[in-house]
Design a protein around this motif. Structure first.
Motif, PDB file in Angstrom:
ATOM      1  N   THR A   3       2.308   8.711  -7.542  1.00  0.00           N
ATOM      2  CA  THR A   3       3.175   7.962  -8.445  1.00  0.00           C
ATOM      3  C   THR A   3       2.356   7.004  -9.315  1.00  0.00           C
ATOM      4  OG1 THR A   3       3.472   6.230  -6.807  1.00  0.00           O
ATOM      5  CG2 THR A   3       5.087   8.022  -6.802  1.00  0.00           C
ATOM      6  N   ARG A   4       2.940   6.607 -10.441  1.00  0.00           N
ATOM      7  CA  ARG A   4       2.312   5.627 -11.333  1.00  0.00           C
ATOM      8  C   ARG A   4       2.050   4.325 -10.576  1.00  0.00           C
ATOM      9  NH1 ARG A   4       4.120   1.839 -14.128  1.00  0.00           N
ATOM     10  NH2 ARG A   4       6.294   2.264 -13.613  1.00  0.00           N
ATOM     11  N   GLU A   5       2.983   3.958  -9.698  1.00  0.00           N
ATOM     12  CA  GLU A   5       2.864   2.714  -8.935  1.00  0.00           C
ATOM     13  C   GLU A   5       1.624   2.731  -8.042  1.00  0.00           C
ATOM     14  OE1 GLU A   5       5.606   4.524  -9.282  1.00  0.00           O
ATOM     15  OE2 GLU A   5       6.843   3.147 -10.470  1.00  0.00           O
ATOM     16  N   THR A   6       1.375   3.894  -7.394  1.00  0.00           N
ATOM     17  CA  THR A   6       0.192   3.993  -6.522  1.00  0.00           C
ATOM     18  C   THR A   6      -1.082   3.825  -7.338  1.00  0.00           C
ATOM     19  OG1 THR A   6       1.355   5.436  -4.992  1.00  0.00           O
ATOM     20  CG2 THR A   6      -1.044   5.526  -4.912  1.00  0.00           C
ATOM     21  N   VAL A   7      -1.121   4.466  -8.527  1.00  0.00           N
ATOM     22  CA  VAL A   7      -2.311   4.350  -9.375  1.00  0.00           C
ATOM     23  C   VAL A   7      -2.514   2.892  -9.785  1.00  0.00           C
ATOM     24  CG1 VAL A   7      -3.401   5.042 -11.541  1.00  0.00           C
ATOM     25  CG2 VAL A   7      -2.094   6.718 -10.209  1.00  0.00           C
ATOM     26  N   ALA A   8      -1.421   2.204 -10.154  1.00  0.00           N
ATOM     27  CA  ALA A   8      -1.516   0.796 -10.564  1.00  0.00           C
ATOM     28  C   ALA A   8      -2.060  -0.043  -9.406  1.00  0.00           C
ATOM     29  CB  ALA A   8      -0.148   0.283 -11.003  1.00  0.00           C
ATOM     30  N   ARG A   9      -1.589   0.241  -8.185  1.00  0.00           N
ATOM     31  CA  ARG A   9      -2.034  -0.511  -7.007  1.00  0.00           C
ATOM     32  C   ARG A   9      -3.529  -0.284  -6.752  1.00  0.00           C
ATOM     33  NH1 ARG A   9       1.201   1.678  -3.000  1.00  0.00           N
ATOM     34  NH2 ARG A   9       2.888   1.318  -4.460  1.00  0.00           N
ATOM     35  N   VAL A  10      -3.962   0.985  -6.833  1.00  0.00           N
ATOM     36  CA  VAL A  10      -5.373   1.303  -6.599  1.00  0.00           C
ATOM     37  C   VAL A  10      -6.250   0.625  -7.654  1.00  0.00           C
ATOM     38  CG1 VAL A  10      -7.090   3.160  -6.602  1.00  0.00           C
ATOM     39  CG2 VAL A  10      -4.911   3.473  -5.414  1.00  0.00           C
ATOM     40  N   PHE A  11      -5.825   0.675  -8.934  1.00  0.00           N
ATOM     41  CA  PHE A  11      -6.610   0.033  -9.990  1.00  0.00           C
ATOM     42  C   PHE A  11      -6.671  -1.479  -9.759  1.00  0.00           C
ATOM     43  CE2 PHE A  11      -7.965   2.744 -13.604  1.00  0.00           C
ATOM     44  CZ  PHE A  11      -7.720   3.955 -13.005  1.00  0.00           C
ATOM     45  N   GLY A  12      -5.582  -2.068  -9.287  1.00  0.00           N
ATOM     46  CA  GLY A  12      -5.566  -3.496  -8.962  1.00  0.00           C
ATOM     47  C   GLY A  12      -6.601  -3.822  -7.890  1.00  0.00           C
ATOM     48  N   GLU A  13      -6.616  -2.998  -6.832  1.00  0.00           N
ATOM     49  CA  GLU A  13      -7.581  -3.218  -5.738  1.00  0.00           C
ATOM     50  C   GLU A  13      -9.019  -3.059  -6.215  1.00  0.00           C
ATOM     51  OE1 GLU A  13      -6.539  -0.380  -2.723  1.00  0.00           O
ATOM     52  OE2 GLU A  13      -4.550  -1.278  -2.443  1.00  0.00           O
ATOM     53  N   LEU A  14      -9.265  -2.000  -7.011  1.00  0.00           N
ATOM     54  CA  LEU A  14     -10.628  -1.746  -7.496  1.00  0.00           C
ATOM     55  C   LEU A  14     -11.101  -2.878  -8.416  1.00  0.00           C
ATOM     56  CD1 LEU A  14     -10.461   2.103  -8.227  1.00  0.00           C
ATOM     57  CD2 LEU A  14     -11.616   0.972  -6.311  1.00  0.00           C
ATOM     58  N   THR A  15     -10.172  -3.433  -9.203  1.00  0.00           N
ATOM     59  CA  THR A  15     -10.508  -4.555 -10.090  1.00  0.00           C
ATOM     60  C   THR A  15     -10.882  -5.777  -9.249  1.00  0.00           C
ATOM     61  OG1 THR A  15      -8.928  -3.694 -11.692  1.00  0.00           O
ATOM     62  CG2 THR A  15      -9.666  -5.974 -12.018  1.00  0.00           C
ATOM     63  N   LYS A  16     -10.093  -6.040  -8.208  1.00  0.00           N
ATOM     64  CA  LYS A  16     -10.344  -7.179  -7.334  1.00  0.00           C
ATOM     65  C   LYS A  16     -11.720  -7.068  -6.668  1.00  0.00           C
ATOM     66  CE  LYS A  16      -6.453  -8.788  -5.138  1.00  0.00           C
ATOM     67  NZ  LYS A  16      -5.527  -8.703  -3.991  1.00  0.00           N
ATOM     68  N   LYS A  17     -12.088  -5.815  -6.287  1.00  0.00           N
ATOM     69  CA  LYS A  17     -13.394  -5.584  -5.647  1.00  0.00           C
ATOM     70  C   LYS A  17     -14.544  -5.565  -6.656  1.00  0.00           C
ATOM     71  CE  LYS A  17     -11.900  -2.923  -1.613  1.00  0.00           C
ATOM     72  NZ  LYS A  17     -11.530  -1.574  -1.161  1.00  0.00           N
ATOM     73  N   GLY A  18     -14.211  -5.665  -7.955  1.00  0.00           N
ATOM     74  CA  GLY A  18     -15.258  -5.649  -8.977  1.00  0.00           C
ATOM     75  C   GLY A  18     -15.815  -4.266  -9.264  1.00  0.00           C
ATOM     76  N   LEU A  19     -15.145  -3.213  -8.790  1.00  0.00           N
ATOM     77  CA  LEU A  19     -15.662  -1.852  -9.012  1.00  0.00           C
ATOM     78  C   LEU A  19     -15.251  -1.304 -10.373  1.00  0.00           C
ATOM     79  CD1 LEU A  19     -15.145  -0.343  -5.449  1.00  0.00           C
ATOM     80  CD2 LEU A  19     -17.295  -0.894  -6.586  1.00  0.00           C
ATOM     81  N   VAL A  20     -14.165  -1.815 -10.932  1.00  0.00           N
ATOM     82  CA  VAL A  20     -13.816  -1.497 -12.324  1.00  0.00           C
ATOM     83  C   VAL A  20     -13.510  -2.800 -13.040  1.00  0.00           C
ATOM     84  CG1 VAL A  20     -12.825   0.770 -11.720  1.00  0.00           C
ATOM     85  CG2 VAL A  20     -11.315  -1.205 -11.977  1.00  0.00           C
ATOM     86  N   GLU A  21     -13.668  -2.748 -14.361  1.00  0.00           N
ATOM     87  CA  GLU A  21     -13.503  -3.953 -15.159  1.00  0.00           C
ATOM     88  C   GLU A  21     -12.979  -3.537 -16.515  1.00  0.00           C
ATOM     89  OE1 GLU A  21     -16.707  -7.137 -16.849  1.00  0.00           O
ATOM     90  OE2 GLU A  21     -17.155  -6.172 -14.922  1.00  0.00           O
ATOM     91  N   VAL A  36     -14.693  -0.194 -17.613  1.00  0.00           N
ATOM     92  CA  VAL A  36     -16.068  -0.082 -17.134  1.00  0.00           C
ATOM     93  C   VAL A  36     -16.029   0.202 -15.631  1.00  0.00           C
ATOM     94  CG1 VAL A  36     -18.333  -1.203 -16.980  1.00  0.00           C
ATOM     95  CG2 VAL A  36     -16.755  -1.796 -18.843  1.00  0.00           C
ATOM     96  N   VAL A  37     -16.689   1.296 -15.218  1.00  0.00           N
ATOM     97  CA  VAL A  37     -16.831   1.575 -13.787  1.00  0.00           C
ATOM     98  C   VAL A  37     -18.207   1.035 -13.414  1.00  0.00           C
ATOM     99  CG1 VAL A  37     -16.870   3.353 -11.998  1.00  0.00           C
ATOM    100  CG2 VAL A  37     -15.376   3.618 -13.999  1.00  0.00           C
ATOM    101  N   THR A  38     -18.251   0.003 -12.563  1.00  0.00           N
ATOM    102  CA  THR A  38     -19.497  -0.763 -12.380  1.00  0.00           C
ATOM    103  C   THR A  38     -20.384  -0.215 -11.266  1.00  0.00           C
ATOM    104  OG1 THR A  38     -18.437  -2.247 -10.799  1.00  0.00           O
ATOM    105  CG2 THR A  38     -18.357  -2.886 -13.133  1.00  0.00           C
ATOM    106  N   ASP A  39     -19.805   0.600 -10.368  1.00  0.00           N
ATOM    107  CA  ASP A  39     -20.604   1.056  -9.221  1.00  0.00           C
ATOM    108  C   ASP A  39     -20.106   2.430  -8.749  1.00  0.00           C
ATOM    109  OD1 ASP A  39     -22.099   1.369  -6.924  1.00  0.00           O
ATOM    110  OD2 ASP A  39     -21.712  -0.645  -6.149  1.00  0.00           O
ATOM    111  N   MET A  40     -20.596   3.471  -9.439  1.00  0.00           N
ATOM    112  CA  MET A  40     -20.128   4.823  -9.126  1.00  0.00           C
ATOM    113  C   MET A  40     -20.560   5.256  -7.723  1.00  0.00           C
ATOM    114  SD  MET A  40     -20.705   6.599 -12.863  1.00  0.00           S
ATOM    115  CE  MET A  40     -20.502   8.271 -12.263  1.00  0.00           C
ATOM    116  N   ASP A  41     -21.759   4.804  -7.290  1.00  0.00           N
ATOM    117  CA  ASP A  41     -22.223   5.171  -5.946  1.00  0.00           C
ATOM    118  C   ASP A  41     -21.248   4.670  -4.881  1.00  0.00           C
ATOM    119  OD1 ASP A  41     -24.409   6.340  -7.044  1.00  0.00           O
ATOM    120  OD2 ASP A  41     -25.787   4.685  -6.623  1.00  0.00           O
ATOM    121  N   ALA A  49     -20.342   3.613 -15.811  1.00  0.00           N
ATOM    122  CA  ALA A  49     -19.741   4.431 -16.863  1.00  0.00           C
ATOM    123  C   ALA A  49     -18.752   3.598 -17.668  1.00  0.00           C
ATOM    124  CB  ALA A  49     -19.030   5.634 -16.252  1.00  0.00           C
ATOM    125  N   GLU A  50     -18.521   4.002 -18.919  1.00  0.00           N
ATOM    126  CA  GLU A  50     -17.514   3.347 -19.754  1.00  0.00           C
ATOM    127  C   GLU A  50     -16.510   4.380 -20.224  1.00  0.00           C
ATOM    128  OE1 GLU A  50     -20.098  -0.401 -21.547  1.00  0.00           O
ATOM    129  OE2 GLU A  50     -19.382   1.164 -22.901  1.00  0.00           O
TER     130      GLU A  50
END
Lengths: 232, 232
Positions: free
Chosen positions: A190-208, A215-220, A172-173
């Protein structure tokens, strides 16, 4: 948008089956007001019981914790109704409503609104469907808050946003990139928790991030991550 | 209760202003069924869209986490309606409903229910008020889940129960003593947490058990304890 649309009830979704003549009478009964961005439209503490219709703009339904943290309930735009609970049952306001953009609203007194509901079954049915929809969303949120940790609630919210913006079965985009504090107030963290989760998801390549698009690269996979923890 | 009451819609609250003749026609259109205690009345997975009216008995609206933990939404008794969301919007069931005692229900098809709503504005208005009430309770619960820890949610629930059973300004008697697992499923925590909180409150002298009655000895103090932690 022309001035005519801005001060007309023609585009209010719940009035779509109301005859033109009845709408004209209602428009005359309405009060009209335009709010600046960030201006408060409904104060939870106020005594007003009017119902509001957005003819132009966008607003947020929101409550605050004692420490001032924002818990948001809905973002609503052109054609929507709000403030209907107090107009229906005469009880105090259940939430605040704040303009997100310059917003023009029509207001109707509870008495006039009740008359419309009695005279136009299509409006009453449309309102019941809206209330049912709000209850369904609330049930899901209560289940998420009761059974998921904050990280998983962020995954679940991201998945909800992605489902409406698929580019294929699994990707998805989301444009514009969601604002961390908006997600935080929708899933009660908190905003901080969301920032941390987005950081982790970016590192795993699940968002870009691509410019103003997420870009959400792997919704499954994201769905699996929500399910894994939907344990207790 | 006579058989006549058990198989009549006369005591259904939302029909209180419906003329006797119309009620008689509706009663003929209804299906009737009696459920044993603990029997499931609505399965969340089912395809049915009927609306249900309780003419005798008591039932619980409930969902389950993946691990089977019960998250309860409402307990409803004689005269109440349930299953109305799916009947209104045609979407799937939002929750399960389970009989708590022997329960007799009348069921109406969505089509027949829509006809009643169109023909009887008082029923439509009463239903809207009920939906508004559910939304208000949901907003409070979302705020509690978002801003209070589990201990404080138990205090808040105890206070809600006490408010309806005051014996003076600051004391209440709750009979029968609330069941720990019921409170746990209403505030989304475990039975063990509720037992621990009740133990602490007993030690502090804020609650006291007298036979089958729970005495809340200091509601003001309990309120302060909720407020103290309604921080974030």
């Amino acid at each position: 948008m022309t001035d005519q649309q801005e001060f007309s009830l023609r585009n209010i979704k719940m009035f779509k089956d109301v005859p033109e003549e009845t709408l004209a009478i209602m428009e005359e009964r309405c009060g009209w007001k335009t709010y600046a961005p960030h201006e408060q439209i409904i104060d939870r503490q106020s005594d007003s019981r009017d119902v509001y219709f957005i003819t132009r703009g966008r607003a947020r339904v929101v409550n605050y914790s004692a420490s001032g943290r924002e818990i948001s309930f809905d973002d609503i735009g052109d054609g929507a109704v709000f403030g209907e609970l107090a107009a229906i049952d005469g009880e105090p306001r259940s939430a605040n409503v704040v303009a997100l953009t310059q917003t023009t609203v029509a207001t109707l007194s509870p008495k006039a609104f009740h008359e419309v509901l009695e005279e136009c079954p299509s409006v009453a049915m449309s309102l019941m469907q809206r209330l049912a929809h709000i209850i369904r969303i609330s049930v899901d949120r209560i289940m998420d808050l009761s059974t998921l940790g904050a990280h998983n609630r962020v995954y679940a919210e991201l998945l909800r946003l992605a489902r409406d913006r698929r580019i294929d079965n699994n990707q998805a985009e989301i444009t514009p990139v969601p604002i961390h504090s908006d997600i935080a107030s929708r899933v009660s963290t908190t905003r901080e928790t969301v920032a941390r989760v987005f950081g982790e998801l970016t590192k795993k390549g699940l968002v870009e991030r691509k410019g103003n698009t997420l870009v959400v690269t792997d919704m499954d996979r994201l769905q699996e991550m929500v399910e894994e923890f939907r344990g207790d």
